[in-house]
Design a protein around this motif. Structure first.
Motif, PDB file in Angstrom:
ATOM      1  N   TRP A  62       0.842  -1.202   0.000  1.00  0.00           N
ATOM      2  CA  TRP A  62       0.000   0.000   0.000  1.00  0.00           C
ATOM      3  C   TRP A  62       0.877   1.253   0.000  1.00  0.00           C
ATOM      4  O   TRP A  62       0.580   2.224  -0.684  1.00  0.00           O
ATOM      5  N   LYS A 112      -6.213   5.943  -1.275  1.00  0.00           N
ATOM      6  CA  LYS A 112      -5.878   4.694  -0.582  1.00  0.00           C
ATOM      7  C   LYS A 112      -6.836   4.445   0.587  1.00  0.00           C
ATOM      8  O   LYS A 112      -7.309   3.323   0.783  1.00  0.00           O
ATOM      9  N   GLU A 113      -7.109   5.481   1.354  1.00  0.00           N
ATOM     10  CA  GLU A 113      -7.986   5.333   2.518  1.00  0.00           C
ATOM     11  C   GLU A 113      -9.404   4.954   2.101  1.00  0.00           C
ATOM     12  O   GLU A 113     -10.039   4.112   2.735  1.00  0.00           O
ATOM     13  N   LYS A 114      -9.897   5.562   1.034  1.00  0.00           N
ATOM     14  CA  LYS A 114     -11.248   5.222   0.572  1.00  0.00           C
ATOM     15  C   LYS A 114     -11.296   3.796   0.033  1.00  0.00           C
ATOM     16  O   LYS A 114     -12.279   3.081   0.232  1.00  0.00           O
ATOM     17  N   LYS A 152      -9.405   1.338   1.096  1.00  0.00           N
ATOM     18  CA  LYS A 152      -9.355   0.474   2.276  1.00  0.00           C
ATOM     19  C   LYS A 152     -10.727   0.390   2.951  1.00  0.00           C
ATOM     20  O   LYS A 152     -11.121  -0.674   3.446  1.00  0.00           O
ATOM     21  N   LYS A 153     -11.464   1.496   2.963  1.00  0.00           N
ATOM     22  CA  LYS A 153     -12.809   1.482   3.536  1.00  0.00           C
ATOM     23  C   LYS A 153     -13.740   0.581   2.725  1.00  0.00           C
ATOM     24  O   LYS A 153     -14.590  -0.113   3.280  1.00  0.00           O
TER      25      LYS A 153
END
Length: 118
Positions: free
Chosen positions: A63, A73-75, A77-78
Motif C-alpha cells: 500500500w 488509498k484510505e477510501k 481500504k474502507k
C-alpha cells in the motif's frame, strides 16, 4: 435435478464476491473528475490490481508503494472493509450446507409416486 441428488451449495472458497475495479466503480466511491479516475485506474491496472480482492491481498508495505494519493488509498481500504462486512458469516455457510444435507436425504419413497398413465 432428480429428487435424490444433493442440492449444490457453494463452498466458502468459491463464493463470488469479487468486484471489478473499473472507472464507474472508482467514480462511485471517489467522486472525482474523470481524468483523475482514469489516472488512478491506470496505476492500479499497471500493478495488476484489477479487483477488490487484489486490493485486499496487498501487504501494508505494498500500500505504501502504491502511487495513489493518501485519500484514495484510505477510501479503497474502507471499501475493502465494507465488502468484508457484506460477506456471509461461517454460520450462514453452515446453514446452507445443512440444507443441502437435508435435500440429499429425501426419502426414496417420494420418487415412487410416478404417474403410470396408460
Amino acid at each position: 435435478m432428480a429428487v435424490d441428488e444433493p442440492v449444490p451449495v457453494p463452498s466458502s472458497h468459491n463464493l463470488q464476491f469479487d468486484i471489478l475495479i473499473d472507472g464507474p466503480w472508482l467514480n462511485a466511491i471517489l467522486d472525482k473528475p474523470d481524468e483523475k479516475i482514469q489516472k488512478w485506474l491506470t496505476i492500479l491496472q499497471d500493478e495488476e490490481i484489477l479487483t477488490l480482492e487484489d486490493l485486499k491481498s496487498l501487504m501494508p508495505t505494498s500500500w505504501d508503494l502504491l502511487a495513489l494519493p493518501l485519500v484514495v488509498k484510505e477510501k479503497l481500504k474502507k471499501e475493502i472493509a465494507k465488502s468484508d462486512d457484506d460477506r456471509p458469516q461461517a454460520s450462514e455457510l453452515a446453514d446452507l450446507t445443512s440444507l443441502s444435507s437435508l435435500a440429499s436425504t429425501t426419502p426414496e419413497s417420494s420418487t415412487e409416486h410416478q404417474d403410470t398413465g396408460n
